[in-house]
Design a protein around this motif. Sequence first.
Motif, PDB file in Angstrom:
ATOM      1  N   SER A   1      -5.557   3.513  -1.644  1.00 52.66           N
ATOM      2  CA  SER A   1      -4.224   3.166  -2.128  1.00 52.66           C
ATOM      3  C   SER A   1      -4.131   1.724  -2.595  1.00 52.66           C
ATOM      4  O   SER A   1      -3.282   0.967  -2.163  1.00 52.66           O
ATOM      5  CB  SER A   1      -3.161   3.403  -1.059  1.00 52.66           C
TER       6      SER A   1
ATOM      7  N   ALA B   1      -5.296  -1.071  -6.141  1.00 60.38           N
ATOM      8  CA  ALA B   1      -5.756  -1.103  -7.528  1.00 60.38           C
ATOM      9  C   ALA B   1      -7.043  -1.904  -7.622  1.00 60.38           C
ATOM     10  O   ALA B   1      -7.164  -2.814  -8.421  1.00 60.38           O
ATOM     11  CB  ALA B   1      -4.676  -1.692  -8.410  1.00 60.38           C
ATOM     12  N   ARG B   2      -7.997  -1.600  -6.755  1.00 58.02           N
ATOM     13  CA  ARG B   2      -9.289  -2.285  -6.818  1.00 58.02           C
ATOM     14  C   ARG B   2     -10.026  -1.916  -8.093  1.00 58.02           C
ATOM     15  O   ARG B   2      -9.732  -0.891  -8.715  1.00 58.02           O
ATOM     16  CB  ARG B   2     -10.155  -1.865  -5.628  1.00 58.02           C
TER      17      ARG B   2
ATOM     18  N   LYS C   1      -8.545  -8.995  -5.123  1.00 57.53           N
ATOM     19  CA  LYS C   1      -9.481  -7.878  -5.290  1.00 57.53           C
ATOM     20  C   LYS C   1      -8.788  -6.553  -5.022  1.00 57.53           C
ATOM     21  O   LYS C   1      -9.057  -5.549  -5.678  1.00 57.53           O
ATOM     22  CB  LYS C   1     -10.653  -8.036  -4.323  1.00 57.53           C
ATOM     23  N   GLU C   2      -7.878  -6.582  -4.039  1.00 58.60           N
ATOM     24  CA  GLU C   2      -7.175  -5.349  -3.659  1.00 58.60           C
ATOM     25  C   GLU C   2      -6.339  -4.795  -4.826  1.00 58.60           C
ATOM     26  O   GLU C   2      -6.194  -3.585  -4.973  1.00 58.60           O
ATOM     27  CB  GLU C   2      -6.276  -5.679  -2.461  1.00 58.60           C
ATOM     28  N   TRP C   3      -5.772  -5.697  -5.641  1.00 55.78           N
ATOM     29  CA  TRP C   3      -4.847  -5.254  -6.693  1.00 55.78           C
ATOM     30  C   TRP C   3      -5.337  -5.592  -8.097  1.00 55.78           C
ATOM     31  O   TRP C   3      -4.579  -5.553  -9.057  1.00 55.78           O
ATOM     32  CB  TRP C   3      -3.464  -5.876  -6.454  1.00 55.78           C
ATOM     33  N   GLU C   4      -6.613  -5.920  -8.208  1.00 58.24           N
ATOM     34  CA  GLU C   4      -7.210  -6.378  -9.448  1.00 58.24           C
ATOM     35  C   GLU C   4      -6.772  -5.569 -10.670  1.00 58.24           C
ATOM     36  O   GLU C   4      -6.453  -6.113 -11.729  1.00 58.24           O
ATOM     37  CB  GLU C   4      -8.739  -6.292  -9.306  1.00 58.24           C
ATOM     38  N   GLY C   5      -6.711  -4.246 -10.515  1.00 51.80           N
ATOM     39  CA  GLY C   5      -6.442  -3.366 -11.652  1.00 51.80           C
ATOM     40  C   GLY C   5      -5.059  -3.503 -12.251  1.00 51.80           C
ATOM     41  O   GLY C   5      -4.838  -3.111 -13.395  1.00 51.80           O
ATOM     42  N   ILE C   6      -4.108  -4.066 -11.504  1.00 54.88           N
ATOM     43  CA  ILE C   6      -2.742  -4.089 -12.037  1.00 54.88           C
ATOM     44  C   ILE C   6      -2.151  -5.502 -12.097  1.00 54.88           C
ATOM     45  O   ILE C   6      -0.949  -5.659 -12.245  1.00 54.88           O
ATOM     46  CB  ILE C   6      -1.795  -3.192 -11.215  1.00 54.88           C
TER      47      ILE C   6
ATOM     48  N   LYS D   1       0.838  -1.204   0.000  1.00 51.71           N
ATOM     49  CA  LYS D   1       0.000   0.000   0.000  1.00 51.71           C
ATOM     50  C   LYS D   1       0.869   1.248   0.000  1.00 51.71           C
ATOM     51  O   LYS D   1       0.613   2.204  -0.731  1.00 51.71           O
ATOM     52  CB  LYS D   1      -0.875   0.018   1.237  1.00 51.71           C
TER      53      LYS D   1
ATOM     54  N   GLU E   1      -9.073 -12.326  -1.650  1.00 55.63           N
ATOM     55  CA  GLU E   1      -9.205 -11.001  -1.032  1.00 55.63           C
ATOM     56  C   GLU E   1      -8.060 -10.080  -1.457  1.00 55.63           C
ATOM     57  O   GLU E   1      -8.259  -8.900  -1.716  1.00 55.63           O
ATOM     58  CB  GLU E   1      -9.264 -11.119   0.498  1.00 55.63           C
TER      59      GLU E   1
END
Lengths: 420, 306
Positions: free
Chosen positions: B43, B45-46, A101-106, A80, A98
């Motif tokens: 902070s 990348a959801r 989901k937190e870093w799904e975009g990258i 983070k 879990e």
Amino acid sequence: MKKLFALLMVMTALTSLVFAGGNNEAGTSKGATITLMQNKPEIDGALKDYAKIWNEKTGNTAVVKSVGGSSSITLGQQLKADYAAGDMPDIFIIAGIEDYKEWEGIILDLSNEKWVKETSVAFTKDGKVYGFPVAVEGWGMAYNADMLSKAGIDPASLDNYEAYRSAFEKLDSMKDKLGIDSVVSMAAGPEMGWVTAHHNFNSLLSNGLPYGDMSVVNQLLKGQVDMKRLNEYADWVELLFKYADKAILTTGNYDAQVGAFATQKAAFLHQGNWVDPNIKAANATFKMAFAPHGSMHTATDGIFVAAPSFYVINSESKNIEAAKQFLNDMVFTQEGQDFMVNKAGMIPAYSNVKLNPAGQLSKSVQQWAAEGKVYSWNQYNFTGDFRDLTLAPIYNQFANGSIDKAKFIELMKKAFEGLK
Amino acid sequence: MNKQRKTNLIFWLFLAPVLFTFIMVIVIPFFMGIFYSFTNWSSSARADSTLQFVGLANFKNSFQDPSFIYSFIITSLYTVLNVLFINAVALILALVVTSRLKLKNIYRVGFFIPNLIGGLVLGYIWQFIFNNAIPALGNIIPVLDFLSNPDNLVLSKVGSSVTALVIVGTWQYAGYIMMIYVAAIEGVPESLFEAATIDGANEFQKFKNITVPMVAQAFTITMFLTLVQSFKQFDVNVSLTAGGPSAIFRGTPLFGTELLSLNIYNTAFVKNMLAEGQARAVVFFVVLVVISVIQVSINKKKEVEL
């Protein structure tokens, strides 16, 4: 005067930019530099050695950063901070859905990688492969085989609550003869929430169910509690806490818990095969293996085995090709395999790797897995928040004796009902 | 370039590095933090991670969370105990090392050294003392047998864990505060004591009527330092108790010694709610400012000028 000051500020700012730029520039043209962040401090040295060998062979540099060691300082927090600073590593670790989901975009889609065909435990979502399994790990009740045979207990019989209860009772009555302080080495202190609220909790979620069965998880996530299952589970928790050393149970840390087993002060250990290096370091020579958990009254013949964490590649990385190569080389080069199995002592998750780890408990996990007697790890389907801040204090209360079993069941039920 | 200009230039030249750092790491993050506390910032990348304003939702949620309220209560309790203990111990130590004592400089150094050890290390050292050394003592000395009983472990109960935090806090900080008292006590003119001795005052009267009023200025500083230090306690909290043991507050099981800083940290990094953690930090900041302004103004009134 004001102009001069402004000029000065601009110059200071520019200088720092120039210096900052200098570090990154080296990478792109010839050998690329990738940063890898992982969560196993115990293999930090081995991984750095491997990165050096990889650098000599390929000309690319891999910078290894290791974060972790307790439940209060974790990889997630570092990621983070790095993400906010725009300094995300090229390869990092996720532990399950879990984290995904937190870093799904990258997170980069790795479906077409060569290693995918060699493993059955990659992290997949919607038919696409995203995570490279770091290793296979497993836990059950680790037992001291020498001690059990001395006490006349057959480890093969330990697969349900009743068998464990009578075995614990018998061992407890033979404490002096066996030279042990307590029957089972269990920890539920404030730093050890991961033993109770992650690992032990999983007995409730997957014990006795077919591999990958999410029925109990899905019910709990909807706030529906199977009271029979929870009651039997609470019996199991009570049994473990009752026959544990109270000092280790309430305030002990990882070293204290594993130490008690390694120095033969306890006959059972509630941990996984990652304790092999610690046990080796303590010069323990007795025979040991895993037995199933006894969280149910019916027999559950299997231990909890899965790939607990996965390397993923940052899709915003400038060196995706080098990162992909790093992962492939770990599976398909001799040096990579040597690192995974011999140096890091991990159970390989890849069928083309023919080496075997040396640790007794790792071998036991392999054996259970080879026989197909395995249950899944379902605890990562609950958020870290729920496990560490909601469940962990409940286990701790029960371990301290502040609440009884009925209250424990009530609080657990309430916690699940709060999920929907 | 006249002389005035040259002095000005040098002034800014020397100030620039500090000013630059101060703005970059204190001022900008401070205002960014206030900004983020009104958003859903995470902070990460959801898939749904666009930054949105959520108004006062973060503050509202914070005050509805029992663990935040509990942290406030336990932190206040800890702060009161810690301020009292540190100042009492520091003042006694200061009086001892300013008296006619042999080797007093060695004592001064000795009392000050714990302050030079990092809080994390200190926490782990004391955790070992409380968890291993004290029970071992009970095994060796028969009279202290009760110490080896796991039920009496210091860190296994909330009350004694807070006491443990206060003991470690005092051990760490009393030496530093002692130094401030020592400087103040040594600044009191000897002639006042001589006059008092001629008037027939005893030691206690001299302490009460000369030393205490004369070092009142130091009290303002030490009270402020200890208050802020105790309120912001984080490193010893993490390493010594890690928030445990658990407690039940308003029917919710939670961490029994989770001080405010740790609560903010856990909200941000374990719960993954960075914006809400930031909101709590803003509340924390406001409360701390209000309390310390009140404390300083009360203390200021008690100071005397010669």
